[in-house]
Design a protein around this motif. Sequence first.
Motif, short mmCIF file in Angstrom:
data_model
loop_
_atom_site.label_atom_id
_atom_site.label_comp_id
_atom_site.label_asym_id
_atom_site.label_seq_id
_atom_site.Cartn_x
_atom_site.Cartn_y
_atom_site.Cartn_z
N ILE A 71 -8.89 -1.13 7.71
CA ILE A 71 -8.08 -1.92 7.50
C ILE A 71 -6.76 -0.95 7.81
CG2 ILE A 71 -6.76 -3.30 5.71
CD1 ILE A 71 -9.71 -3.89 4.73
N TYR A 72 -6.95 0.16 7.24
CA TYR A 72 -5.54 1.13 7.27
C TYR A 72 -4.85 1.96 9.21
CZ TYR A 72 -6.80 1.88 1.92
OH TYR A 72 -7.51 1.87 1.13
N GLN A 73 -6.00 2.02 8.90
CA GLN A 73 -5.84 1.94 10.77
C GLN A 73 -5.37 1.44 11.62
OE1 GLN A 73 -10.05 3.28 12.53
NE2 GLN A 73 -9.91 4.85 10.85
N LYS A 74 -5.84 -0.46 11.21
CA LYS A 74 -5.23 -1.54 11.78
C LYS A 74 -3.77 -1.70 11.50
CE LYS A 74 -8.83 -3.16 13.89
NZ LYS A 74 -8.30 -3.50 15.13
N ILE A 75 -3.01 -1.53 10.36
CA ILE A 75 -2.15 -1.55 9.32
C ILE A 75 -1.22 -0.04 10.26
CG2 ILE A 75 -0.31 -1.60 7.66
CD1 ILE A 75 -3.12 -2.16 6.04
N ALA A 76 -1.34 1.03 10.46
CA ALA A 76 -1.08 2.56 10.41
C ALA A 76 -0.16 1.99 12.19
CB ALA A 76 -1.46 2.83 10.94
N TYR A 77 -1.70 1.55 13.29
CA TYR A 77 -1.39 0.81 14.64
C TYR A 77 -0.23 -0.23 14.49
CZ TYR A 77 -1.72 -1.75 18.94
OH TYR A 77 -2.40 -1.53 20.20
N HIS A 78 -0.15 -1.32 13.82
CA HIS A 78 0.69 -2.40 13.80
C HIS A 78 1.79 -2.19 13.84
CE1 HIS A 78 -1.78 -5.54 15.24
NE2 HIS A 78 -3.22 -5.27 14.48
N LYS A 79 2.51 -1.13 12.31
CA LYS A 79 3.22 -0.91 12.10
C LYS A 79 3.95 0.97 12.31
CE LYS A 79 4.20 -4.22 8.63
NZ LYS A 79 4.71 -4.69 8.25
N ASN A 80 3.52 0.79 13.51
CA ASN A 80 3.75 2.61 13.90
C ASN A 80 3.71 3.54 12.93
OD1 ASN A 80 3.23 4.04 16.17
ND2 ASN A 80 6.35 3.68 16.54
N ILE A 81 2.83 3.54 11.49
CA ILE A 81 3.31 4.61 11.34
C ILE A 81 1.90 5.36 10.55
CG2 ILE A 81 5.10 3.33 9.96
CD1 ILE A 81 2.83 2.07 7.88
N SER A 82 1.70 5.97 10.18
CA SER A 82 1.12 7.27 9.70
C SER A 82 -0.44 6.52 8.88
CB SER A 82 1.63 8.75 8.99
OG SER A 82 1.68 8.69 7.71
N ILE A 83 -1.62 6.85 8.51
CA ILE A 83 -2.43 6.69 8.24
C ILE A 83 -1.85 6.28 6.49
CG2 ILE A 83 -5.05 6.71 7.17
CD1 ILE A 83 -4.82 5.54 9.78
N THR A 84 -1.31 7.30 5.96
CA THR A 84 -1.42 7.84 4.70
C THR A 84 -0.17 6.57 4.25
OG1 THR A 84 -1.13 9.91 4.56
CG2 THR A 84 0.11 9.22 2.63
N GLU A 85 1.11 6.49 5.11
CA GLU A 85 1.59 5.54 4.59
C GLU A 85 1.58 3.82 4.90
OE1 GLU A 85 5.89 6.55 6.70
OE2 GLU A 85 4.62 6.63 8.35
N ALA A 86 0.31 3.74 5.68
CA ALA A 86 -0.56 2.49 5.76
C ALA A 86 -1.31 2.26 4.19
CB ALA A 86 -1.29 1.95 7.45
N LYS A 87 -1.86 2.97 3.99
CA LYS A 87 -2.72 3.73 3.06
C LYS A 87 -1.66 2.90 1.83
CE LYS A 87 -5.11 6.12 -0.15
NZ LYS A 87 -6.35 6.97 -0.56
N LYS A 88 -0.66 3.06 1.33
CA LYS A 88 0.33 3.14 0.45
C LYS A 88 0.96 1.40 0.40
CE LYS A 88 4.58 4.50 -2.28
NZ LYS A 88 4.54 3.81 -2.11
N LEU A 89 1.37 0.92 1.79
CA LEU A 89 1.38 -0.32 2.40
C LEU A 89 0.26 -0.81 1.15
CD1 LEU A 89 3.48 -0.87 5.11
CD2 LEU A 89 4.49 -0.94 3.18
N PHE A 90 -0.77 -0.81 1.87
CA PHE A 90 -1.63 -1.67 1.93
C PHE A 90 -2.05 -1.84 0.04
CE2 PHE A 90 -6.73 -2.60 0.72
CZ PHE A 90 -6.23 -3.66 1.29
N THR A 91 -2.19 -0.74 -0.59
CA THR A 91 -2.53 -0.51 -2.23
C THR A 91 -2.09 -1.00 -3.17
OG1 THR A 91 -1.90 2.11 -1.87
CG2 THR A 91 -4.49 1.31 -2.08
N ASP A 92 -0.55 -0.41 -2.44
CA ASP A 92 0.90 -1.85 -3.40
C ASP A 92 0.98 -2.89 -3.26
OD1 ASP A 92 2.12 0.74 -3.34
OD2 ASP A 92 3.59 1.01 -2.44
N LEU A 93 0.66 -3.38 -2.63
CA LEU A 93 -0.08 -5.11 -3.12
C LEU A 93 -1.16 -5.11 -3.13
CD1 LEU A 93 1.67 -5.97 0.28
CD2 LEU A 93 2.65 -6.19 -1.53
#
Length: 219
Positions: free
Chosen positions: A34-56
């Motif tokens: 899922i982090y990879q999908k978020i990173a792709y859609h948001k054009n951000i790094s995997i680390t940033e995507a993980k933080k966005l996901f886990t914060d919610l």
Amino acid sequence: MIDYKTKIKVIGFDLDQTLYPKSKDVDEAIQQYIYQKIAYHKNISITEAKKLFTDLYQGGRGLSGSKTLMALGITGGKEIVQEALERANIASFLVTNLETINLLEKLKEKYKNLDILTGSNDSNTFKKLESLGIDKKIFNHIITADNAAKSDGSAYKIWLSYYSFPPENFLYIGDRIMSDYEAPKKLGIKSILVNIEGKDVSVDCLQLKSILDIGPLLL
């Protein structure tokens, strides 16, 4: 209460989180996808995507996986979570459960007609079965995502076509309300949901904590 022992002639199984229980390792593998999908859609790094996901997901809001994706403005959250479940590299975390294998063997001996209907593709399906120590030959038919989808009912229609029994003689064992209960119900197929911790009162089929709990009902 349905008399499964006399009514059922064919039993189908979901694979993911049905023939094996949920676990922390599996959850982490799914979330990594899922982090990879978020990173792709948001054009951000995997680390940033993980933080966005886990914060919610794990933070104060405690949203589900699909609702977390929705909150991040990513459409098709349910589909992405299901895709993650089916495509993530989780075979390495799966282990043989002799009780599950014994149950399947007893069901095969009694009913003869055991099948798999799964959203995983052929390759992942066979890898997972091997990791679980389940011989694929125990199943008459294995219907995967390479054949048809469960959510739109097409996989269940193929399943019905393999036998001369009416839908009411079919039982499907799964863990997800939409694809494993609602979809087959539209065709007259009965369901039992397993690996369920909190029962949904809107669902009028059995909801059990473990796949092993189907044994007393069917054997």
